[in-house]
Design a protein around this motif. Structure first.
Motif, PDB file in Angstrom:
ATOM      1  N   GLY A  21      60.602  42.925  -5.244  1.00  0.00           N
ATOM      2  CA  GLY A  21      61.245  41.751  -4.939  1.00  0.00           C
ATOM      3  C   GLY A  21      61.984  41.241  -4.178  1.00  0.00           C
ATOM      4  O   GLY A  21      61.792  41.631  -3.372  1.00  0.00           O
ATOM      5  N   ASP A  22      63.184  41.110  -3.872  1.00  0.00           N
ATOM      6  CA  ASP A  22      64.209  40.846  -3.456  1.00  0.00           C
ATOM      7  C   ASP A  22      65.391  42.125  -3.058  1.00  0.00           C
ATOM      8  O   ASP A  22      65.896  41.920  -2.249  1.00  0.00           O
ATOM      9  CB  ASP A  22      65.425  39.626  -3.978  1.00  0.00           C
ATOM     10  CG  ASP A  22      64.452  38.441  -3.937  1.00  0.00           C
ATOM     11  OD1 ASP A  22      63.420  37.820  -2.809  1.00  0.00           O
ATOM     12  OD2 ASP A  22      64.875  37.729  -3.837  1.00  0.00           O
ATOM     13  N   GLU A  23      65.071  43.153  -3.729  1.00  0.00           N
ATOM     14  CA  GLU A  23      65.525  44.449  -3.473  1.00  0.00           C
ATOM     15  C   GLU A  23      64.979  45.022  -2.536  1.00  0.00           C
ATOM     16  O   GLU A  23      63.873  45.149  -3.146  1.00  0.00           O
ATOM     17  CB  GLU A  23      66.269  44.729  -4.485  1.00  0.00           C
ATOM     18  CG  GLU A  23      66.945  43.686  -5.466  1.00  0.00           C
ATOM     19  CD  GLU A  23      67.452  44.835  -6.265  1.00  0.00           C
ATOM     20  OE1 GLU A  23      68.838  44.380  -7.113  1.00  0.00           O
ATOM     21  OE2 GLU A  23      66.685  45.424  -7.916  1.00  0.00           O
ATOM     22  N   ALA A  24      66.025  46.285  -1.682  1.00  0.00           N
ATOM     23  CA  ALA A  24      65.182  46.877  -1.360  1.00  0.00           C
ATOM     24  C   ALA A  24      65.777  48.711  -1.605  1.00  0.00           C
ATOM     25  O   ALA A  24      67.207  48.691  -1.782  1.00  0.00           O
ATOM     26  CB  ALA A  24      65.617  47.060   0.573  1.00  0.00           C
ATOM     27  N   ALA A  25      65.265  49.520  -1.035  1.00  0.00           N
ATOM     28  CA  ALA A  25      65.672  51.635  -1.908  1.00  0.00           C
ATOM     29  C   ALA A  25      66.205  51.467  -0.088  1.00  0.00           C
ATOM     30  O   ALA A  25      65.819  51.847   0.548  1.00  0.00           O
ATOM     31  CB  ALA A  25      64.824  52.172  -2.481  1.00  0.00           C
ATOM     32  N   VAL A 100      56.714  48.473   2.330  1.00  0.00           N
ATOM     33  CA  VAL A 100      56.025  48.749   1.009  1.00  0.00           C
ATOM     34  C   VAL A 100      56.774  47.656   0.236  1.00  0.00           C
ATOM     35  O   VAL A 100      57.925  47.829   0.153  1.00  0.00           O
ATOM     36  CB  VAL A 100      55.900  50.451   1.244  1.00  0.00           C
ATOM     37  CG1 VAL A 100      55.489  50.300   0.228  1.00  0.00           C
ATOM     38  CG2 VAL A 100      55.607  50.992   2.147  1.00  0.00           C
ATOM     39  N   HIS A 101      55.410  47.493  -0.249  1.00  0.00           N
ATOM     40  CA  HIS A 101      55.668  46.241  -1.981  1.00  0.00           C
ATOM     41  C   HIS A 101      56.119  46.865  -2.891  1.00  0.00           C
ATOM     42  O   HIS A 101      54.019  47.440  -3.029  1.00  0.00           O
ATOM     43  CB  HIS A 101      55.648  45.481  -1.724  1.00  0.00           C
ATOM     44  CG  HIS A 101      55.772  44.288  -0.642  1.00  0.00           C
ATOM     45  ND1 HIS A 101      57.046  43.878  -0.517  1.00  0.00           N
ATOM     46  CD2 HIS A 101      56.060  43.953   0.395  1.00  0.00           C
ATOM     47  CE1 HIS A 101      57.641  42.661   0.161  1.00  0.00           C
ATOM     48  NE2 HIS A 101      56.564  43.022   1.159  1.00  0.00           N
ATOM     49  N   ILE A 102      56.805  47.155  -4.446  1.00  0.00           N
ATOM     50  CA  ILE A 102      56.375  47.788  -4.853  1.00  0.00           C
ATOM     51  C   ILE A 102      56.313  47.077  -7.276  1.00  0.00           C
ATOM     52  O   ILE A 102      57.291  45.970  -5.718  1.00  0.00           O
ATOM     53  CB  ILE A 102      56.629  49.122  -5.632  1.00  0.00           C
ATOM     54  CG1 ILE A 102      58.188  48.705  -5.534  1.00  0.00           C
ATOM     55  CG2 ILE A 102      56.667  50.511  -4.027  1.00  0.00           C
ATOM     56  CD1 ILE A 102      58.734  50.111  -6.052  1.00  0.00           C
ATOM     57  N   ASP A 103      55.901  47.037  -7.251  1.00  0.00           N
ATOM     58  CA  ASP A 103      56.208  46.090  -8.557  1.00  0.00           C
ATOM     59  C   ASP A 103      57.339  46.864  -9.676  1.00  0.00           C
ATOM     60  O   ASP A 103      57.543  48.001  -9.631  1.00  0.00           O
ATOM     61  CB  ASP A 103      54.808  45.992  -9.209  1.00  0.00           C
ATOM     62  CG  ASP A 103      53.751  46.759  -9.625  1.00  0.00           C
ATOM     63  OD1 ASP A 103      54.971  47.967 -10.349  1.00  0.00           O
ATOM     64  OD2 ASP A 103      52.573  46.751 -10.159  1.00  0.00           O
ATOM     65  N   ASP A 104      57.539  46.149 -10.782  1.00  0.00           N
ATOM     66  CA  ASP A 104      58.163  46.458 -11.439  1.00  0.00           C
ATOM     67  C   ASP A 104      58.241  48.316 -11.969  1.00  0.00           C
ATOM     68  O   ASP A 104      59.262  48.669 -12.499  1.00  0.00           O
ATOM     69  CB  ASP A 104      59.182  45.179 -12.624  1.00  0.00           C
ATOM     70  CG  ASP A 104      59.767  44.406 -11.312  1.00  0.00           C
ATOM     71  OD1 ASP A 104      59.844  44.876 -10.399  1.00  0.00           O
ATOM     72  OD2 ASP A 104      59.422  43.420 -12.163  1.00  0.00           O
ATOM     73  N   SER A 105      57.238  47.700 -12.908  1.00  0.00           N
ATOM     74  CA  SER A 105      56.004  48.870 -13.228  1.00  0.00           C
ATOM     75  C   SER A 105      56.456  49.949 -12.536  1.00  0.00           C
ATOM     76  O   SER A 105      57.001  51.547 -13.333  1.00  0.00           O
ATOM     77  CB  SER A 105      55.428  48.899 -13.528  1.00  0.00           C
ATOM     78  OG  SER A 105      53.791  48.792 -13.357  1.00  0.00           O
TER      79      SER A 105
END
Length: 123
Positions: A21-25, A100-105
């Motif tokens: 989403g709008d957050e990055a690790a 890279v984008h990931i989903d919540d799950s």
């Protein structure tokens, strides 16, 4: 020894700007009492393909398999850094940063602490 000799070897580092989403690790470390943040990733081994190095580093650090990511990693920027520091590390490092984008799950399955007590923060 010529002054150009220390810059004849270049280390290559791959990293991921990993978004949910709008957050990055970010990797969070405390060194000498100071907070330090960096993108997840690491050095490419000799003769290792860049995308394989990215997959290996994300798996080692976060438990993320790139097949589980919601997007194919896209090379986003390149940084050519020259630093001076003690030790045998070449003073020049080329950073290849992939988006890279990931989903919540997928995010819910990721590690939040690495083996060396490094923490991951989402900002």
């Amino acid at each position: 020894m010529s002054s150009a000799e220390p810059f004849t070897r270049i280390k290559i580092r791959v990293a991921a700007a990993l978004f949910n989403g709008d957050e990055a690790a970010l990797i969070h470390r405390t060194k000498d009492g100071q907070d330090q943040y960096t993108l997840p990733g690491g050095n490419v081994e000799p003769r290792e393909p860049v995308h394989r190095a990215l997959a290996r580093e994300l798996d080692e650090e976060l438990g993320l398999g790139l097949a589980d990511a919601g997007s194919v990693p896209q090379l986003t920027w390149i940084q050519d850094a020259m630093v001076t520091r003690p030790g045998s590390t070449p003073p020049r490092k080329l950073h290849l940063v992939f988006r890279v984008h990931i989903d919540d799950s997928t995010r819910a399955r990721l590690r939040t602490v690495e083996h060396d007590d490094t923490n991951y923060r989402w900002i």
